[in-house]
Structure formats: C-alpha cells, structure tokens
Motif scaffolding. Structure first.
Motif, mmCIF file in Angstrom:
data_model
loop_
_atom_site.group_PDB
_atom_site.id
_atom_site.type_symbol
_atom_site.label_atom_id
_atom_site.label_comp_id
_atom_site.label_asym_id
_atom_site.label_seq_id
_atom_site.Cartn_x
_atom_site.Cartn_y
_atom_site.Cartn_z
ATOM 1 N N ALA A 1 -63.033 61.278 38.850
ATOM 2 C CA ALA A 1 -61.759 61.424 39.549
ATOM 3 C C ALA A 1 -61.441 60.136 40.298
ATOM 4 O O ALA A 1 -62.336 59.488 40.840
ATOM 5 C CB ALA A 1 -61.832 62.591 40.522
ATOM 6 N N PRO A 2 -60.194 59.730 40.329
ATOM 7 C CA PRO A 2 -59.855 58.501 41.045
ATOM 8 C C PRO A 2 -60.025 58.673 42.551
ATOM 9 O O PRO A 2 -59.816 59.755 43.091
ATOM 10 C CB PRO A 2 -58.380 58.269 40.693
ATOM 11 C CG PRO A 2 -57.865 59.599 40.287
ATOM 12 C CD PRO A 2 -59.027 60.352 39.707
ATOM 13 N N THR A 3 -60.384 57.588 43.196
ATOM 14 C CA THR A 3 -60.546 57.640 44.645
ATOM 15 C C THR A 3 -59.170 57.538 45.298
ATOM 16 O O THR A 3 -58.292 56.819 44.829
ATOM 17 C CB THR A 3 -61.429 56.490 45.149
ATOM 18 O OG1 THR A 3 -60.849 55.253 44.741
ATOM 19 C CG2 THR A 3 -62.824 56.594 44.569
ATOM 20 N N VAL A 4 -59.008 58.264 46.371
ATOM 21 C CA VAL A 4 -57.732 58.301 47.076
ATOM 22 C C VAL A 4 -57.890 57.559 48.396
ATOM 23 O O VAL A 4 -58.772 57.872 49.194
ATOM 24 C CB VAL A 4 -57.278 59.759 47.331
ATOM 25 C CG1 VAL A 4 -55.986 59.787 48.105
ATOM 26 C CG2 VAL A 4 -57.164 60.496 46.027
ATOM 27 N N GLU A 5 -57.036 56.573 48.586
ATOM 28 C CA GLU A 5 -57.063 55.837 49.846
ATOM 29 C C GLU A 5 -55.997 56.413 50.777
ATOM 30 O O GLU A 5 -54.856 56.620 50.373
ATOM 31 C CB GLU A 5 -56.781 54.357 49.601
ATOM 32 C CG GLU A 5 -57.847 53.682 48.775
ATOM 33 C CD GLU A 5 -57.525 52.214 48.550
ATOM 34 O OE1 GLU A 5 -56.659 51.670 49.262
ATOM 35 O OE2 GLU A 5 -58.146 51.628 47.653
#
Length: 71
Positions: free
Chosen positions: A45-49
């Motif tokens: 899953a992509p990391t969320v900033e």
C-alpha cells in the motif's frame, strides 16, 4: 492486438439473442476474469503523508484564482 481483433467484433453481434440474459452473463464473466490478475497481484500500500495546514495568505500567494474559486 485490439486492432487485429477489431474486425471480429461485428461478427459477434449475431451470436445470440439480446432478449435473453445469456450474452450479458457471458460479458459479466469475461469482465470478472479480467480483474483477476489485478486482484491477485501483491503490491504494498502506498504511504500517506499528512499535509500540514496552510494559511490563507500562503494559499493565495501560491494560487490566486484557486483561492478565489473556493469561495
């Protein structure tokens, strides 16, 4: 490959009667099978900033029309 098969699609129109649900069930099965490679692939899953809040003055200096457009 799509261009190669583009002449075949009109021939498939006479395959069955549109009054029955057989063609629609067949299309549903083909669409469901097409999702299988996507669903079976394992990707992280992509990391969320988290974005930090921006003041209205900084937002206006970056995009005047966008700031006026939100109101």
């Amino acid at each position: 490959m799509v261009k190669m098969l583009s002449g075949v699609w009109p021939l498939l129109l006479g395959l069955g009667d549109a009054g029955t649900s057989v063609l629609f069930i067949g299309a549903s099965i083909l669409v469901s099978i097409s999702f299988a490679p996507i669903l079976l692939s394992v990707t992280p899953a992509p990391t969320v900033e988290v974005a930090r809040p921006m003041s209205l003055r900084n937002l206006f200096s970056g995009s005047q029309l966008g700031t006026v457009g939100i109101f």
